[in-house]
Design a protein around this motif. Structure first.
Motif, PDB file in Angstrom:
ATOM      1  N   TYR A 192       0.817  -1.218   0.000  1.00  0.00           N
ATOM      2  CA  TYR A 192       0.000   0.000   0.000  1.00  0.00           C
ATOM      3  C   TYR A 192       0.849   1.264   0.000  1.00  0.00           C
ATOM      4  O   TYR A 192       0.422   2.319  -0.486  1.00  0.00           O
ATOM      5  N   ILE A 193       2.085   1.184   0.513  1.00  0.00           N
ATOM      6  CA  ILE A 193       2.972   2.343   0.446  1.00  0.00           C
ATOM      7  C   ILE A 193       3.436   2.551  -0.999  1.00  0.00           C
ATOM      8  O   ILE A 193       3.491   3.693  -1.492  1.00  0.00           O
ATOM      9  N   ARG A 194       3.762   1.448  -1.678  1.00  0.00           N
ATOM     10  CA  ARG A 194       4.141   1.565  -3.091  1.00  0.00           C
ATOM     11  C   ARG A 194       2.975   2.115  -3.916  1.00  0.00           C
ATOM     12  O   ARG A 194       3.172   2.913  -4.838  1.00  0.00           O
ATOM     13  N   THR A 195       1.753   1.699  -3.597  1.00  0.00           N
ATOM     14  CA  THR A 195       0.571   2.208  -4.309  1.00  0.00           C
ATOM     15  C   THR A 195       0.387   3.699  -4.041  1.00  0.00           C
ATOM     16  O   THR A 195       0.069   4.468  -4.953  1.00  0.00           O
ATOM     17  N   ALA A 196       0.579   4.110  -2.800  1.00  0.00           N
ATOM     18  CA  ALA A 196       0.435   5.525  -2.458  1.00  0.00           C
ATOM     19  C   ALA A 196       1.463   6.366  -3.193  1.00  0.00           C
ATOM     20  O   ALA A 196       1.153   7.457  -3.698  1.00  0.00           O
ATOM     21  N   ARG A 197       2.683   5.861  -3.305  1.00  0.00           N
ATOM     22  CA  ARG A 197       3.706   6.603  -4.037  1.00  0.00           C
ATOM     23  C   ARG A 197       3.403   6.644  -5.534  1.00  0.00           C
ATOM     24  O   ARG A 197       3.591   7.674  -6.193  1.00  0.00           O
ATOM     25  N   ALA A 198       2.904   5.509  -6.062  1.00  0.00           N
ATOM     26  CA  ALA A 198       2.568   5.469  -7.485  1.00  0.00           C
ATOM     27  C   ALA A 198       1.395   6.386  -7.807  1.00  0.00           C
ATOM     28  O   ALA A 198       1.256   6.845  -8.951  1.00  0.00           O
ATOM     29  N   ALA A 240       2.362  13.134  -2.032  1.00  0.00           N
ATOM     30  CA  ALA A 240       3.601  13.766  -1.578  1.00  0.00           C
ATOM     31  C   ALA A 240       4.354  12.838  -0.640  1.00  0.00           C
ATOM     32  O   ALA A 240       3.755  12.054   0.101  1.00  0.00           O
ATOM     33  N   THR A 241       5.674  12.942  -0.685  1.00  0.00           N
ATOM     34  CA  THR A 241       6.505  12.076   0.159  1.00  0.00           C
ATOM     35  C   THR A 241       6.183  12.259   1.636  1.00  0.00           C
ATOM     36  O   THR A 241       6.124  11.288   2.403  1.00  0.00           O
ATOM     37  N   ARG A 242       5.953  13.510   2.054  1.00  0.00           N
ATOM     38  CA  ARG A 242       5.629  13.777   3.454  1.00  0.00           C
ATOM     39  C   ARG A 242       4.324  13.091   3.850  1.00  0.00           C
ATOM     40  O   ARG A 242       4.211  12.533   4.942  1.00  0.00           O
ATOM     41  N   THR A 243       3.338  13.126   2.953  1.00  0.00           N
ATOM     42  CA  THR A 243       2.047  12.489   3.244  1.00  0.00           C
ATOM     43  C   THR A 243       2.204  10.980   3.359  1.00  0.00           C
ATOM     44  O   THR A 243       1.659  10.354   4.280  1.00  0.00           O
ATOM     45  N   ALA A 246       2.792   5.652   6.548  1.00  0.00           N
ATOM     46  CA  ALA A 246       3.838   4.765   7.072  1.00  0.00           C
ATOM     47  C   ALA A 246       3.995   4.882   8.586  1.00  0.00           C
ATOM     48  O   ALA A 246       3.917   3.888   9.313  1.00  0.00           O
ATOM     49  N   LEU A 247       4.200   6.089   9.082  1.00  0.00           N
ATOM     50  CA  LEU A 247       4.492   6.261  10.502  1.00  0.00           C
ATOM     51  C   LEU A 247       3.309   5.852  11.371  1.00  0.00           C
ATOM     52  O   LEU A 247       3.487   5.240  12.428  1.00  0.00           O
ATOM     53  N   ARG A 248       2.090   6.157  10.928  1.00  0.00           N
ATOM     54  CA  ARG A 248       0.927   5.805  11.746  1.00  0.00           C
ATOM     55  C   ARG A 248       0.802   4.292  11.912  1.00  0.00           C
ATOM     56  O   ARG A 248       0.469   3.805  12.994  1.00  0.00           O
ATOM     57  N   ASN A 249       1.072   3.540  10.857  1.00  0.00           N
ATOM     58  CA  ASN A 249       1.011   2.086  10.976  1.00  0.00           C
ATOM     59  C   ASN A 249       2.194   1.529  11.761  1.00  0.00           C
ATOM     60  O   ASN A 249       2.062   0.515  12.460  1.00  0.00           O
ATOM     61  N   ALA A 250       3.342   2.185  11.655  1.00  0.00           N
ATOM     62  CA  ALA A 250       4.509   1.722  12.410  1.00  0.00           C
ATOM     63  C   ALA A 250       4.379   2.008  13.900  1.00  0.00           C
ATOM     64  O   ALA A 250       5.016   1.339  14.720  1.00  0.00           O
ATOM     65  N   LEU A 251       3.522   2.971  14.254  1.00  0.00           N
ATOM     66  CA  LEU A 251       3.394   3.359  15.657  1.00  0.00           C
ATOM     67  C   LEU A 251       2.826   2.252  16.531  1.00  0.00           C
ATOM     68  O   LEU A 251       3.027   2.263  17.748  1.00  0.00           O
TER      69      LEU A 251
END
Length: 338
Positions: free
Chosen positions: A236-242, A246-249, A255-260
């Motif tokens: 899903y991160i690769r999909t979001a980038r594709a 924005a990188t910050r988003t 990413a950070l919210r799921n890693a938390l």
């Protein structure tokens, strides 16, 4: 299941654990070397005087009867009287617990402020200088005992540089403690509007809190880096980038919210470790918390004080685990829905 029902279920599940803690602590205190009756009767006491003290303390009864009396007192809210100070154990713990909590929370805050950004930077720049710096910090934090870190900070910042006040408690003799509202000097001084006491409290607590923060840096930074690397490699991160986000988003919203979730579990464990490490840090900095109180009680074979300390720590751990479970639901809607 409603939130209140979930809390009630968790508390009921914790009751066997608390009973086990009470039983094990009771048996271990009785297995300690030395006789508290001899200690409190004094070196010049004869056998008859020692026997009278032992009877007054209830130590001449069988262990089952002593345990039954202790549990009965706990059920009535009586944790016993500390023989070292002559005060109720609950009074001693309630007076000293805010000092330990303030120190632990500030140490954890220092660790979070440094470790999470460092872990994110290391995960987004693997095998680059920031990643190597993160590894060095993690290794240093793991390998240095807290008492050594504390003594080193005292030597550098108090003895050599003179920037820090003497490591002799929460305040020096020139300042008066603020009126008790929470028991946390930093908070109470702000409530009272006494910024001079606030600055003095912050100066006294900074080095012991930094000692705990350095100790807590390693596991938080390591888990943040590992969790971010795992999340950043997901589909899903690769999909979001594709999708052109924005990188910050992508980095902070997804990413950070799921890693938390993984980091939050580590924070709970680290907080528990810090409460244990407090015992050594409080001795190094003459901090009047429950850790130093427990050591003094252990040396004096003060059964009620030692048992009260362990029970208080167990209750803190149960509360902490419950809080973490509730925070899971706040961070991850899937857990809240289930």
């Amino acid at each position: 299941m409603s939130g209140l029902a979930t809390i009630a279920k968790r508390l009921l599940e914790a009751l066997p654990t608390l009973f086990g803690v009470i039983l094990v602590t009771f048996l271990l205190t009785r297995a300690l070397p030395g006789d508290p009756a001899v200690y409190y009767a004094g070196p010049a006491a004869d056998a008859e005087s020692i026997a009278q003290v032992r009877h007054a303390m209830g130590l001449d009864r069988s262990l089952p009867l002593q345990f039954a009396s202790y549990v009965k007192g706990l059920a009535a809210g009586d944790w016993g009287v500390s023989l070292s100070t002559g005060r109720d154990v609950t009074e001693e713990l309630s007076r000293r617990l805010p000092a330990s909590l303030e120190l632990t929370l500030l140490g954890l805050l220092i660790a979070i402020v440094v470790a999470i950004p460092l872990g994110v930077l290391a995960a987004t720049r693997p095998n680059r200088p920031v990643d190597h710096i993160c590894r060095i910090i993690v290794t240093t934090g793991v390998s240095m005992p807290v008492f050594f870190t504390g003594l080193l900070l005292v030597y550098v910042f108090y003895y050599l540089l003179g920037w820090a006040p003497a490591p002799l408690g929460r305040l020096d003799f020139m300042h008066i403690a603020p009126d008790r509202v929470t028991g946390l000097y930093l908070v109470d001084s702000l409530i009272a509007g006494d910024f001079e006491v606030f600055r003095a409290s912050l100066a006294h607590i900074f080095l012991p809190a930094l000692t705990l923060g350095i100790f807590a840096l390693a596991p938080i930074a390591r888990m943040t880096r590992a969790a971010m690397l795992d999340v950043l490699s997901s589909d899903y991160i690769r999909t979001a980038r594709a999708s052109g986000l924005a990188t910050r988003t992508v980095l902070f919203t997804y990413a950070l919210r799921n890693a938390l979730l993984s980091v939050l579990t580590t924070l709970g464990m680290v907080f528990s470790f810090l409460l244990g490490a407090n015992v050594l840090v409080e001795k190094v900095f003459s901090w009047p918390g429950i850790g130093s109180f427990a050591i003094d009680a252990l040396v004096a074979s003060d059964y009620a004080a030692v048992q009260g300390f362990v029970l208080a720590m167990a209750l803190l751990f149960v509360t902490l685990n419950l809080t973490i479970d509730l925070l899971y639901a706040v961070i991850d809607p899937r857990i809240r829905a289930s």
